[in-house]
Design a protein around this motif. Sequence first.
Motif: not given
Length: 143
Positions: A10, A12, A83
């Motif tokens: 991910r 962020v 995200e």
Amino acid sequence: MQQLPAAEYRHVYEFKIRFGDIDSQGHVNNVKFLGYLEDARLEMFHGDPVRKGEQPVRGMVISRHEIDYRHPLLPTVYPIRVETWVTEARAASFKLAYEVRDDDHVYAAATSTLVAFDVEANRLRRFTPEEREFIGRYVVPRA
């Protein structure tokens, strides 16, 4: 709601809600969410690589957006985050999934399809091996 992929896949991006993001209903206007997704993509593919001394990924255009609003996003003083991860990668396109969230709520879930684009020739192209490697960092392995 989909299962959030492991943190290693991910990207962020944190941001704070601005006064101008709030509409007459007292929550973040739905069109502002697309701006949050754009800011997250710019950091993912341009800002973060440049700060790390890597080449940014350029020459992409959006061919599709889908967004589901899940919970009203109200004015707050703490950061909200987007995200982002890749759900599918092909030779000339890929799909991003996003969640606009905090620790307690998912405010919106979205997907975008991005395609490689040659700006000078004004046509679609394939991703370079370097671009595919970069995009591949965020591809969640299928279970």
